[in-house]
Scaffold this motif. Structure first.
Motif, PDB file in Angstrom:
ATOM      1  N   LYS A 137      26.078  42.147  35.068  1.00 52.69           N
ATOM      2  CA  LYS A 137      26.040  41.393  33.801  1.00 52.69           C
ATOM      3  C   LYS A 137      24.786  40.518  33.780  1.00 52.69           C
ATOM      4  O   LYS A 137      24.412  39.958  34.816  1.00 52.69           O
ATOM      5  N   ARG A 173      22.017  33.818  38.329  1.00 49.57           N
ATOM      6  CA  ARG A 173      21.929  34.183  36.917  1.00 49.57           C
ATOM      7  C   ARG A 173      21.351  33.043  36.108  1.00 49.57           C
ATOM      8  O   ARG A 173      21.673  31.916  36.316  1.00 49.57           O
ATOM      9  N   ILE A 181      34.910  44.895  34.242  1.00 52.46           N
ATOM     10  CA  ILE A 181      35.587  43.880  35.044  1.00 52.46           C
ATOM     11  C   ILE A 181      35.860  42.602  34.250  1.00 52.46           C
ATOM     12  O   ILE A 181      36.415  41.646  34.775  1.00 52.46           O
ATOM     13  N   ILE A 204      40.414  37.271  40.692  1.00 49.88           N
ATOM     14  CA  ILE A 204      39.268  36.389  40.908  1.00 49.88           C
ATOM     15  C   ILE A 204      39.775  35.210  41.726  1.00 49.88           C
ATOM     16  O   ILE A 204      40.761  34.574  41.348  1.00 49.88           O
ATOM     17  N   ASN A 240      30.911  42.925  32.486  1.00 52.60           N
ATOM     18  CA  ASN A 240      32.060  42.246  31.901  1.00 52.60           C
ATOM     19  C   ASN A 240      32.062  42.188  30.380  1.00 52.60           C
ATOM     20  O   ASN A 240      32.969  41.616  29.799  1.00 52.60           O
ATOM     21  N   VAL A 279      27.615  43.769  40.458  1.00 49.63           N
ATOM     22  CA  VAL A 279      27.947  43.170  39.158  1.00 49.63           C
ATOM     23  C   VAL A 279      26.650  42.866  38.414  1.00 49.63           C
ATOM     24  O   VAL A 279      25.872  42.007  38.815  1.00 49.63           O
ATOM     25  N   MET A 333      43.371  43.695  40.777  1.00 48.40           N
ATOM     26  CA  MET A 333      42.141  42.902  40.876  1.00 48.40           C
ATOM     27  C   MET A 333      42.483  41.430  40.701  1.00 48.40           C
ATOM     28  O   MET A 333      43.422  41.077  39.990  1.00 48.40           O
ATOM     29  N   MET A 383      33.880  37.998  45.603  1.00 46.54           N
ATOM     30  CA  MET A 383      32.608  37.961  44.899  1.00 46.54           C
ATOM     31  C   MET A 383      31.567  37.384  45.875  1.00 46.54           C
ATOM     32  O   MET A 383      31.838  37.267  47.066  1.00 46.54           O
ATOM     33  N   SER A 384      30.394  37.049  45.382  1.00 47.35           N
ATOM     34  CA  SER A 384      29.325  36.612  46.291  1.00 47.35           C
ATOM     35  C   SER A 384      29.770  35.506  47.246  1.00 47.35           C
ATOM     36  O   SER A 384      29.441  35.531  48.424  1.00 47.35           O
ATOM     37  N   ARG A 420      33.101  42.678  44.438  1.00 46.51           N
ATOM     38  CA  ARG A 420      32.295  42.668  43.216  1.00 46.51           C
ATOM     39  C   ARG A 420      31.208  41.614  43.369  1.00 46.51           C
ATOM     40  O   ARG A 420      31.485  40.421  43.302  1.00 46.51           O
ATOM     41  N   ILE A 421      29.986  42.084  43.610  1.00 44.09           N
ATOM     42  CA  ILE A 421      28.934  41.149  43.986  1.00 44.09           C
ATOM     43  C   ILE A 421      27.801  41.147  42.960  1.00 44.09           C
ATOM     44  O   ILE A 421      27.204  42.197  42.682  1.00 44.09           O
ATOM     45  N   GLY A 422      27.518  39.983  42.411  1.00 44.96           N
ATOM     46  CA  GLY A 422      26.401  39.842  41.481  1.00 44.96           C
ATOM     47  C   GLY A 422      25.266  39.052  42.103  1.00 44.96           C
ATOM     48  O   GLY A 422      24.251  39.595  42.539  1.00 44.96           O
ATOM     49  N   THR A 423      25.470  37.745  42.154  1.00 44.41           N
ATOM     50  CA  THR A 423      24.425  36.822  42.606  1.00 44.41           C
ATOM     51  C   THR A 423      23.818  37.181  43.958  1.00 44.41           C
ATOM     52  O   THR A 423      22.595  37.111  44.122  1.00 44.41           O
TER      53      THR A 423
HETATM   54  C1  LIG Z   1      30.387  37.711  37.447  1.00 43.56           C
HETATM   55  C2  LIG Z   1      31.555  38.320  38.106  1.00 43.56           C
HETATM   56  C3  LIG Z   1      31.513  38.694  39.462  1.00 43.56           C
HETATM   57  C4  LIG Z   1      30.309  38.481  40.367  1.00 43.56           C
HETATM   58  O1  LIG Z   1      30.121  37.134  40.650  1.00 43.56           O
HETATM   59  P1  LIG Z   1      28.993  36.657  41.679  1.00 43.56           P
HETATM   60  O2  LIG Z   1      29.450  35.314  42.083  1.00 43.56           O
HETATM   61  O3  LIG Z   1      27.702  36.638  40.914  1.00 43.56           O
HETATM   62  O4  LIG Z   1      28.963  37.612  42.804  1.00 43.56           O
HETATM   63  C5  LIG Z   1      32.632  39.316  39.996  1.00 43.56           C
HETATM   64  N1  LIG Z   1      33.747  39.533  39.267  1.00 43.56           N
HETATM   65  C6  LIG Z   1      33.821  39.182  37.962  1.00 43.56           C
HETATM   66  C7  LIG Z   1      35.076  39.458  37.216  1.00 43.56           C
HETATM   67  C8  LIG Z   1      32.732  38.569  37.341  1.00 43.56           C
HETATM   68  O5  LIG Z   1      32.833  38.216  36.061  1.00 43.56           O
END
Ligand SMILES: *Cc1c(COP(=O)(O)O)cnc(C)c1O
Length: 228
Positions: free
Chosen positions: A37, A228, A80, A164, A57, A35, A162, A203-204, A219-222
């Motif tokens: 963003k 961020r 996403i 959250i 996103n 992820v 999907m 997610m993370s 879906r992994i960002g952090t």
């Molecule tokens: C930002 C986001 C993520 C990733 O989140 P992290 O906690 O940074 O891994 C995953 N899914 C969606 C829909 C997001 O907006």
């Protein structure tokens, strides 16, 4: 130069494999979406070889990144985040898949625009399993109507669902939400008589629980890029 993101991805992959194994699955069944963003193209390019797709996103942000994206680097782009009707055309030109179909009107708009563009687009329906008003996604009570609509849209290819997870560290509560998406998927499959293999959840902070509940896409960002 040491690539920290690469190290972090390796650890995440190991954890994915471990959780998959615990549920009798192979990690090959689980896609890792980076992820990206708020990250720069430069940061993204460092991780592209180790992720299966990138998730953005915002349509506008993805558009700005793709303008400077190197033509010789290919990756799957997944939307996403919430999609507004007036950005559907742009989104269809930028993304390979739209993972956040969450209303009848959005489904109809995507169908109309995709048809005009003579494009068939893979999609996921996003379900709000946490009950949190701030979370995107169709309410479980309205799921069926949206599901039937999407199935009737010839330019939408429904691949799965999907969600959250709820914003809590309570494992029971988080897993309950993920289990709910899996159950919704199972019912959808028996209703339609075909498979919807993608469960994008985790997610993370909660991807391990998501995998234990059947996630096929995290879906992994952090945890990849840092905070961020
Ligand atoms: C930002 C986001 C993520 C990733 O989140 P992290 O906690 O940074 O891994 C995953 N899914 C969606 C829909 C997001 O907006």
């Amino acid at each position: 130069m040491v690539n920290d993101a690469q190290d972090r991805i390796k650890k995440i992959r190991d954890q994915i494999a471990q959780c998959a194994m615990q549920t009798g699955r192979s990690d090959k069944e689980i896609k890792l979406v980076g992820v990206s963003k708020t990250r720069t193209v430069e940061e993204m390019l460092e991780v592209i070889p180790w992720v299966d797709a990138v998730g953005e996103n915002r349509v506008q942000e993805a558009g700005a990144k793709k303008e400077i994206w190197p033509t010789d680097v290919s990756v799957e782009w997944r939307l996403i985040g919430q999609l507004q009707s007036n950005k559907v055309r742009k989104a269809l030109s930028l993304f390979d898949t739209l993972d956040s179909i969450d209303s009848l009107s959005l489904a109809r708009t995507v169908e109309r625009v995709a048809s005009e563009m003579e494009r068939s687009v893979p999609v996921l329906i996003e379900v709000n399993t946490s009950g949190e008003a701030s979370k995107a996604g169709v309410a479980p009570g309205e799921f069926l109507e949206l599901f039937e609509e999407v199935l009737n849209c010839p330019h939408l290819q429904l691949k799965g669902f999907m969600t959250i997870g709820p914003l809590t560290e309570n494992e029971t509560q988080v897993r309950k939400a993920f289990a709910q998406l899996r159950e919704i998927r199972d019912k959808a499959e028996s209703r339609a008589g075909r498979l919807f293999p993608v469960l994008s959840m985790g997610m993370s902070g909660d991807f391990k629980w998501a995998i234990k509940e059947g996630s096929t896409m995290v879906r992994i960002g952090t945890a990849i890029f840092g905070s961020r």
